[in-house]
Scaffold this active site. Structure first.
Site, PDB file in Angstrom:
ATOM      1  N   GLU A 156     -69.596  28.511   0.438  1.00 34.21           N
ATOM      2  CA  GLU A 156     -70.439  29.391  -0.379  1.00 34.21           C
ATOM      3  C   GLU A 156     -71.201  28.516  -1.375  1.00 34.21           C
ATOM      4  OE1 GLU A 156     -67.809  33.520  -0.429  1.00 34.21           O
ATOM      5  OE2 GLU A 156     -67.350  31.968  -1.899  1.00 34.21           O
TER       6      GLU A 156
ATOM      7  N   HIS B 260     -68.181  26.303  -2.725  1.00 33.88           N
ATOM      8  CA  HIS B 260     -66.831  26.841  -2.537  1.00 33.88           C
ATOM      9  C   HIS B 260     -66.404  26.695  -1.081  1.00 33.88           C
ATOM     10  CE1 HIS B 260     -63.901  30.433  -2.537  1.00 33.88           C
ATOM     11  NE2 HIS B 260     -63.281  29.331  -2.859  1.00 33.88           N
TER      12      HIS B 260
ATOM     13  N   SER C  30     -62.617  28.903  -7.224  1.00 35.28           N
ATOM     14  CA  SER C  30     -62.364  30.043  -6.344  1.00 35.28           C
ATOM     15  C   SER C  30     -62.929  31.325  -6.913  1.00 35.28           C
ATOM     16  CB  SER C  30     -60.859  30.246  -6.163  1.00 35.28           C
ATOM     17  OG  SER C  30     -60.291  29.157  -5.516  1.00 35.28           O
TER      18      SER C  30
ATOM     19  N   ASN D 127     -63.788  35.739  -1.737  1.00 28.48           N
ATOM     20  CA  ASN D 127     -62.632  35.998  -2.602  1.00 28.48           C
ATOM     21  C   ASN D 127     -62.694  37.351  -3.300  1.00 28.48           C
ATOM     22  OD1 ASN D 127     -61.147  33.799  -1.925  1.00 28.48           O
ATOM     23  ND2 ASN D 127     -61.762  32.551  -3.677  1.00 28.48           N
TER      24      ASN D 127
HETATM   25  N1  3HC Z   1     -57.062  19.468   7.529  1.00 26.05           N
HETATM   26  C1  3HC Z   1     -57.641  19.148   8.679  1.00 26.05           C
HETATM   27  N2  3HC Z   1     -57.356  19.744   9.858  1.00 26.05           N
HETATM   28  C2  3HC Z   1     -56.415  20.694   9.837  1.00 26.05           C
HETATM   29  C3  3HC Z   1     -55.766  21.078   8.674  1.00 26.05           C
HETATM   30  C4  3HC Z   1     -56.110  20.415   7.479  1.00 26.05           C
HETATM   31  N3  3HC Z   1     -55.550  20.722   6.316  1.00 26.05           N
HETATM   32  N4  3HC Z   1     -54.896  22.052   8.996  1.00 26.05           N
HETATM   33  C5  3HC Z   1     -55.006  22.278  10.310  1.00 26.05           C
HETATM   34  N5  3HC Z   1     -55.923  21.458  10.813  1.00 26.05           N
HETATM   35  C6  3HC Z   1     -56.366  21.392  12.200  1.00 26.05           C
HETATM   36  C7  3HC Z   1     -55.200  21.102  13.110  1.00 26.05           C
HETATM   37  O1  3HC Z   1     -54.965  19.718  13.198  1.00 26.05           O
HETATM   38  C8  3HC Z   1     -55.684  21.697  14.416  1.00 26.05           C
HETATM   39  O2  3HC Z   1     -56.492  20.782  15.068  1.00 26.05           O
HETATM   40  P1  3HC Z   1     -56.112  20.300  16.569  1.00 26.05           P
HETATM   41  O3  3HC Z   1     -56.886  21.205  17.427  1.00 26.05           O
HETATM   42  O4  3HC Z   1     -56.566  18.907  16.605  1.00 26.05           O
HETATM   43  O5  3HC Z   1     -54.645  20.445  16.740  1.00 26.05           O
HETATM   44  C9  3HC Z   1     -56.588  22.848  14.009  1.00 26.05           C
HETATM   45  O6  3HC Z   1     -56.845  22.661  12.610  1.00 26.05           O
HETATM   46  C10 3HC Z   1     -55.931  24.166  14.224  1.00 26.05           C
HETATM   47  O7  3HC Z   1     -54.661  24.127  13.624  1.00 26.05           O
HETATM   48  P2  3HC Z   1     -53.347  24.647  14.329  1.00 26.05           P
HETATM   49  O8  3HC Z   1     -53.418  24.417  15.797  1.00 26.05           O
HETATM   50  O9  3HC Z   1     -52.188  24.071  13.576  1.00 26.05           O
HETATM   51  O10 3HC Z   1     -53.251  26.182  14.022  1.00 26.05           O
HETATM   52  P3  3HC Z   1     -54.219  27.379  14.257  1.00 26.05           P
HETATM   53  O11 3HC Z   1     -54.996  27.299  15.512  1.00 26.05           O
HETATM   54  O12 3HC Z   1     -53.360  28.546  14.034  1.00 26.05           O
HETATM   55  O13 3HC Z   1     -55.261  27.296  13.074  1.00 26.05           O
HETATM   56  C11 3HC Z   1     -55.885  27.692  10.817  1.00 26.05           C
HETATM   57  C12 3HC Z   1     -54.842  27.084  11.748  1.00 26.05           C
HETATM   58  C13 3HC Z   1     -57.210  26.971  11.000  1.00 26.05           C
HETATM   59  C14 3HC Z   1     -55.366  27.459   9.415  1.00 26.05           C
HETATM   60  C15 3HC Z   1     -56.051  29.211  11.175  1.00 26.05           C
HETATM   61  O14 3HC Z   1     -54.786  29.833  11.198  1.00 26.05           O
HETATM   62  C16 3HC Z   1     -56.927  29.951  10.195  1.00 26.05           C
HETATM   63  O15 3HC Z   1     -58.144  29.926  10.269  1.00 26.05           O
HETATM   64  N6  3HC Z   1     -56.284  30.644   9.239  1.00 26.05           N
HETATM   65  C17 3HC Z   1     -56.996  31.400   8.194  1.00 26.05           C
HETATM   66  C18 3HC Z   1     -57.322  30.461   7.082  1.00 26.05           C
HETATM   67  C19 3HC Z   1     -58.088  31.150   5.994  1.00 26.05           C
HETATM   68  O16 3HC Z   1     -58.291  32.356   5.958  1.00 26.05           O
HETATM   69  N7  3HC Z   1     -58.520  30.327   5.031  1.00 26.05           N
HETATM   70  C20 3HC Z   1     -59.257  30.821   3.868  1.00 26.05           C
HETATM   71  C21 3HC Z   1     -58.325  30.928   2.715  1.00 26.05           C
HETATM   72  S1  3HC Z   1     -59.148  31.498   1.271  1.00 26.05           S
HETATM   73  C22 3HC Z   1     -59.677  30.100   0.533  1.00 26.05           C
HETATM   74  O17 3HC Z   1     -59.397  28.999   0.929  1.00 26.05           O
HETATM   75  C23 3HC Z   1     -60.502  30.294  -0.676  1.00 26.05           C
HETATM   76  C24 3HC Z   1     -59.788  29.852  -1.915  1.00 26.05           C
HETATM   77  O18 3HC Z   1     -60.715  29.896  -2.976  1.00 26.05           O
HETATM   78  C25 3HC Z   1     -58.592  30.712  -2.268  1.00 26.05           C
END
Ligand code: 3HC
Length: 269
Positions: free
Chosen positions: A139, A127, A106, A177
């Site tokens: 990334e 990433h 990260s 990040n």
């Molecule tokens: N694996 C696979 N699919 C997943 C999943 C997972 N872990 N989690 C959720 N999904 C799927 C769900 O099954 C759903 O698919 P569906 O259409 O078949 O139901 C779809 O993703 C959307 O999920 P939800 O309907 O439950 O919920 P949302 O529409 O609210 O979306 C989210 C959820 C995609 C997590 C959205 O809220 C989002 O984009 N959030 C921001 C996430 C973000 O910013 N991530 C970056 C974090 S930083 C990082 O990771 C870097 C690290 O280095 C720290």
């Protein structure tokens, strides 16, 4: 994160070896992949046959030596430099000389990981963003000694898997990040400074700033431990006070409240 990356690989048609620290953790990873692929079938994104073919491409092991035949290894272990350096030194010995070794770190320096190997030219960053099968970005991080061939292979692999790769340099926190971690730290500090509940903070940011999920829910998704490690790495490299992990998160980490993966963080799961 490892399970999510394995899901991407098998769905893209690659024979994939998932190496975990124990068979039990590996099976949990497989169950996660199965669950999301089954969901994909329900939603009509893939056929039952395609799901079965994808799942059959996944082999699980606890033995690092079983990665010997891989063309690309994507590491997603604990966010600490020494374990990553130790692993890359071993991968360098085990894998074919033309295999590309990628880290999903990260915020650690890809160069510092690469320098533990005899062949730093084949080490790059890949990433992914949580949840990896859902968020398109990867990334592709070029360290000073990464070869063009290694960077290109990682980029093309991600693109072929349907992701949206971007090239970047081995600077602290890369692109996302560098911005997101201090921003999430600010959000967590606001909880105590402004006396706001996690629920209200999340409601405020989703409804007032258009975030897809609130900052507390996001830190729970990323993992409190991963976020704290990334904050420490950024703070060590750039020194801005807001990059240091907020006390509240460090306390949660000490209590073992690591977010979704432990069933408790800001929220209970
Ligand atoms: N694996 C696979 N699919 C997943 C999943 C997972 N872990 N989690 C959720 N999904 C799927 C769900 O099954 C759903 O698919 P569906 O259409 O078949 O139901 C779809 O993703 C959307 O999920 P939800 O309907 O439950 O919920 P949302 O529409 O609210 O979306 C989210 C959820 C995609 C997590 C959205 O809220 C989002 O984009 N959030 C921001 C996430 C973000 O910013 N991530 C970056 C974090 S930083 C990082 O990771 C870097 C690290 O280095 C720290």
């Amino acid at each position: 994160m490892g399970a999510g990356i394995a899901q991407i690989a098998v769905t893209a048609g690659h024979d994939t070896v998932g190496r975990e620290v124990s068979a039990e953790v590996a099976e949990r990873g497989r169950a996660t992949v199965e669950r999301y692929l089954a969901r994909g079938v329900e939603k009509g994104r893939l056929t039952a046959e395609a799901r079965d073919t994808a799942l059959a491409r996944l082999t699980l092991t606890t033995d690092l030596a079983e990665l010997a035949g891989c063309d690309l290894v994507i590491e997603a272990i604990v966010e600490e430099l020494e374990p990553k350096r130790g692993l890359f030194a071993e991968l360098d010995r085990i894998t074919r000389p033309d295999a590309v070794l990628a880290t999903n770190t990260s915020a650690l320096s890809v160069a510092a990981i690469a320098e533990a190997t005899q062949h730093p030219e084949r080490v790059v960053g890949m990433h992914f963003f949580n949840p990896a099968p859902v968020l398109p970005l990867v990334e592709i991080v070029r360290a000073p000694r990464s070869s063009d061939a290694a960077v290109d292979l990682a980029y093309q692999w991600a693109e072929q898997a349907g992701k949206r790769p971007v090239r970047c340099n081995d600077t602290p926190g890369f692109i996302v990040n560098r911005i997101l971690i201090p921003l999430l730290n600010d959000c967590v500090r606001v909880l105590d400074e402004a006396g706001v509940t996690p629920e209200d903070l999340d409601t405020a940011m989703t409804n007032g700033a258009g975030w897809p999920m609130g900052p507390c829910a996001l830190v729970d998704l990323v993992g409190i431990d991963v976020h704290v490690h990334a904050s420490k790495a950024l703070h060590a490299q750039l020194g801005e006070p807001r990059m240091a992990p907020p006390e509240r998160l460090v306390a949660m980490q000490c209590e073992g409240k690591l977010g979704r993966k432990t069933g408790a963080g800001f929220y209970t799961y």
